[in-house]
Write an enzyme that holds these catalytic residues in place. Structure first.
Site, PDB file in Angstrom:
ATOM      1  N   ASN A   8     -15.525 -12.475 -53.663  1.00  0.00           N
ATOM      2  CA  ASN A   8     -13.498 -12.118 -53.265  1.00  0.00           C
ATOM      3  C   ASN A   8     -13.606 -10.538 -52.106  1.00  0.00           C
ATOM      4  O   ASN A   8     -14.170 -10.104 -53.597  1.00  0.00           O
ATOM      5  CB  ASN A   8     -13.189 -12.696 -54.131  1.00  0.00           C
ATOM      6  CG  ASN A   8     -11.311 -11.840 -54.028  1.00  0.00           C
ATOM      7  OD1 ASN A   8     -11.248 -11.522 -52.896  1.00  0.00           O
ATOM      8  ND2 ASN A   8     -11.043 -11.900 -55.072  1.00  0.00           N
ATOM      9  N   LYS A  10     -11.424  -8.707 -51.699  1.00  0.00           N
ATOM     10  CA  LYS A  10     -10.603  -8.106 -52.061  1.00  0.00           C
ATOM     11  C   LYS A  10      -9.932  -7.312 -50.901  1.00  0.00           C
ATOM     12  O   LYS A  10     -10.549  -7.908 -49.550  1.00  0.00           O
ATOM     13  CB  LYS A  10     -10.712  -7.365 -53.256  1.00  0.00           C
ATOM     14  CG  LYS A  10     -11.425  -8.582 -54.375  1.00  0.00           C
ATOM     15  CD  LYS A  10     -11.173  -7.714 -55.502  1.00  0.00           C
ATOM     16  CE  LYS A  10     -11.519  -8.482 -56.875  1.00  0.00           C
ATOM     17  NZ  LYS A  10     -11.447  -8.407 -58.000  1.00  0.00           N
ATOM     18  N   HIS A  95      -5.241 -15.177 -58.397  1.00  0.00           N
ATOM     19  CA  HIS A  95      -5.970 -14.443 -58.849  1.00  0.00           C
ATOM     20  C   HIS A  95      -5.305 -13.340 -59.219  1.00  0.00           C
ATOM     21  O   HIS A  95      -3.884 -13.201 -59.006  1.00  0.00           O
ATOM     22  CB  HIS A  95      -6.836 -13.979 -57.678  1.00  0.00           C
ATOM     23  CG  HIS A  95      -7.515 -12.524 -57.970  1.00  0.00           C
ATOM     24  ND1 HIS A  95      -7.051 -11.772 -58.878  1.00  0.00           N
ATOM     25  CD2 HIS A  95      -8.726 -12.838 -57.469  1.00  0.00           C
ATOM     26  CE1 HIS A  95      -8.685 -10.934 -58.972  1.00  0.00           C
ATOM     27  NE2 HIS A  95      -9.604 -11.832 -58.279  1.00  0.00           N
ATOM     28  N   GLU A  97      -4.971 -10.220 -59.946  1.00  0.00           N
ATOM     29  CA  GLU A  97      -4.510  -9.409 -59.151  1.00  0.00           C
ATOM     30  C   GLU A  97      -2.602  -9.851 -58.668  1.00  0.00           C
ATOM     31  O   GLU A  97      -2.125  -8.733 -58.334  1.00  0.00           O
ATOM     32  CB  GLU A  97      -5.610  -8.699 -58.372  1.00  0.00           C
ATOM     33  CG  GLU A  97      -6.195  -8.340 -59.085  1.00  0.00           C
ATOM     34  CD  GLU A  97      -7.412  -8.102 -58.580  1.00  0.00           C
ATOM     35  OE1 GLU A  97      -7.898  -7.970 -57.269  1.00  0.00           O
ATOM     36  OE2 GLU A  97      -8.800  -8.145 -59.113  1.00  0.00           O
ATOM     37  N   GLU A 166     -11.263 -16.397 -64.278  1.00  0.00           N
ATOM     38  CA  GLU A 166     -11.514 -15.082 -64.668  1.00  0.00           C
ATOM     39  C   GLU A 166      -9.906 -14.626 -65.853  1.00  0.00           C
ATOM     40  O   GLU A 166      -9.404 -14.284 -65.411  1.00  0.00           O
ATOM     41  CB  GLU A 166     -10.976 -14.537 -63.567  1.00  0.00           C
ATOM     42  CG  GLU A 166     -11.651 -15.027 -62.391  1.00  0.00           C
ATOM     43  CD  GLU A 166     -11.575 -15.112 -60.793  1.00  0.00           C
ATOM     44  OE1 GLU A 166     -13.128 -14.219 -60.410  1.00  0.00           O
ATOM     45  OE2 GLU A 166     -10.612 -13.549 -60.389  1.00  0.00           O
ATOM     46  N   GLY A 172     -13.836  -6.558 -62.752  1.00  0.00           N
ATOM     47  CA  GLY A 172     -13.763  -5.032 -61.875  1.00  0.00           C
ATOM     48  C   GLY A 172     -14.428  -4.244 -63.222  1.00  0.00           C
ATOM     49  O   GLY A 172     -14.082  -2.903 -62.863  1.00  0.00           O
ATOM     50  N   SER A 210     -16.883  -9.633 -63.135  1.00  0.00           N
ATOM     51  CA  SER A 210     -18.520  -9.071 -63.120  1.00  0.00           C
ATOM     52  C   SER A 210     -19.184  -9.064 -63.767  1.00  0.00           C
ATOM     53  O   SER A 210     -20.229  -9.084 -63.877  1.00  0.00           O
ATOM     54  CB  SER A 210     -18.635  -7.586 -64.775  1.00  0.00           C
ATOM     55  OG  SER A 210     -16.888  -6.503 -64.578  1.00  0.00           O
TER      56      SER A 210
HETATM   57  P1  13P Z   1     -15.272  -8.564 -60.171  1.00  0.00           P
HETATM   58  O1  13P Z   1     -16.450  -9.301 -59.700  1.00  0.00           O
HETATM   59  O2  13P Z   1     -15.454  -7.516 -59.339  1.00  0.00           O
HETATM   60  O3  13P Z   1     -15.705  -8.036 -61.297  1.00  0.00           O
HETATM   61  O4  13P Z   1     -13.768  -8.867 -59.432  1.00  0.00           O
HETATM   62  C1  13P Z   1     -14.003 -10.779 -59.948  1.00  0.00           C
HETATM   63  C2  13P Z   1     -13.319 -10.854 -59.589  1.00  0.00           C
HETATM   64  O5  13P Z   1     -12.160 -10.547 -59.762  1.00  0.00           O
HETATM   65  C3  13P Z   1     -13.208 -12.395 -58.486  1.00  0.00           C
HETATM   66  O6  13P Z   1     -12.523 -12.571 -57.805  1.00  0.00           O
END
Ligand code: 13P
Length: 248
Positions: A8, A10, A95, A97, A166, A172, A210
């Protein structure tokens, strides 16, 4: 079933950096050898570029969101049909976010999953608890509520979705869930899926938060972790390939 390792990206990338990154990944994938199933979920403006870069490769194309509506006056939205035009195989929905910064509700996420399936796109349905919810002992209740909304909406198509657990506190932050901690939640999700479909083994449950080249193998070794949804580490070819190799 092979593990699914999905990146992803982002809101990262540019025409130049995407090409360099994907070419490095494809170079690394040359030659024989068992490999996980791979996908990259990219920002919408780059779908055309990525469709052509990934054509004929082992990496499937995905989007990071999809509209809950089919078409019409929804400024800024991207429909499932449009994603289909660019050969998207996957679309992330719900997601954290998007739930957090764009107010997406369980019901909206469920409609998005439904729209994706109707267009022949596999939704990657994200669920996960915040740190506050975990500390209040609500982890299971939260992820079950989030997944229940989707199962209710997609009904007999439940076996066609991908789920991604997640934990919000692990995204992150560099704080990964311990493999056993993640497995515990994955087992709960598996049981919920088993109650809704005759083919629970067809549903892949990915872990995200992560995940990196170092911790991937121990997470992917858990019985109910069927792959990973990778943020930061999917922006580095070597790391993404190392994770893919851990899942093979
Ligand atoms: P990270 O791997 O950067 O922690 O992000 C995970 C994520 O949100 C994947 O959709």
């Amino acid at each position: 079933m092979k593990k699914l390792i999905a990146g992803n990206w982002k809101m990262n990338g540019s025409l130049a950096t995407n090409a360099a990154l994907v070419n490095a990944m494809l170079e690394g994938l040359e030659g024989p050898g068992a490999i996980s199933e791979l996908a990259l979920c990219v920002p919408s403006p780059y779908l055309a570029q990525m469709q052509s870069l990934l054509a004929g490769s082992h990496i499937a194309l995905g989007a990071q969101d999809v509209s809950a509506h089919e078409q019409g006056a929804f400024t800024g939205e991207v429909s499932a049909g449009m994603l289909r035009d660019f050969a998207c195989r996957y679309a992330i929905v719900g997601h954290s976010e998007r739930r957090q910064y764009h107010g997406e509700t369980d019901v909206a996420v469920a409609s998005k999953a439904q729209r994706a399936l109707a267009a022949g796109i596999t939704p990657i349905v994200c669920v996960g608890e915040t740190l506050e919810e975990r500390e209040a002992g609500q982890t299971e209740a939260v992820v079950k509520r989030q997944l229940a909304a989707v199962i209710h909406a997609v009904a007999h198509c439940t076996s066609e979705i991908v789920v991604a657990y997640e934990p919000v506190w692990a995204i992150g932050t560099g704080k990964t869930a311990f493999p056993e901690q993640a497995q515990q939640v994955h087992a709960v999700l598996r049981a919920q899926i088993a109650a809704a479909t005759a083919h629970p083994e067809r549903v892949r449950i990915l872990y995200g938060g992560s995940m990196n080249a170092t911790n991937a193998a121990s997470l992917l070794a858990q019985p109910d972790i069927d792959g990973g949804l990778i943020g930061g580490a999917s922006l580095k070819a070597a790391d993404f390939l190392a994770i893919a190799a851990s899942g093979a």
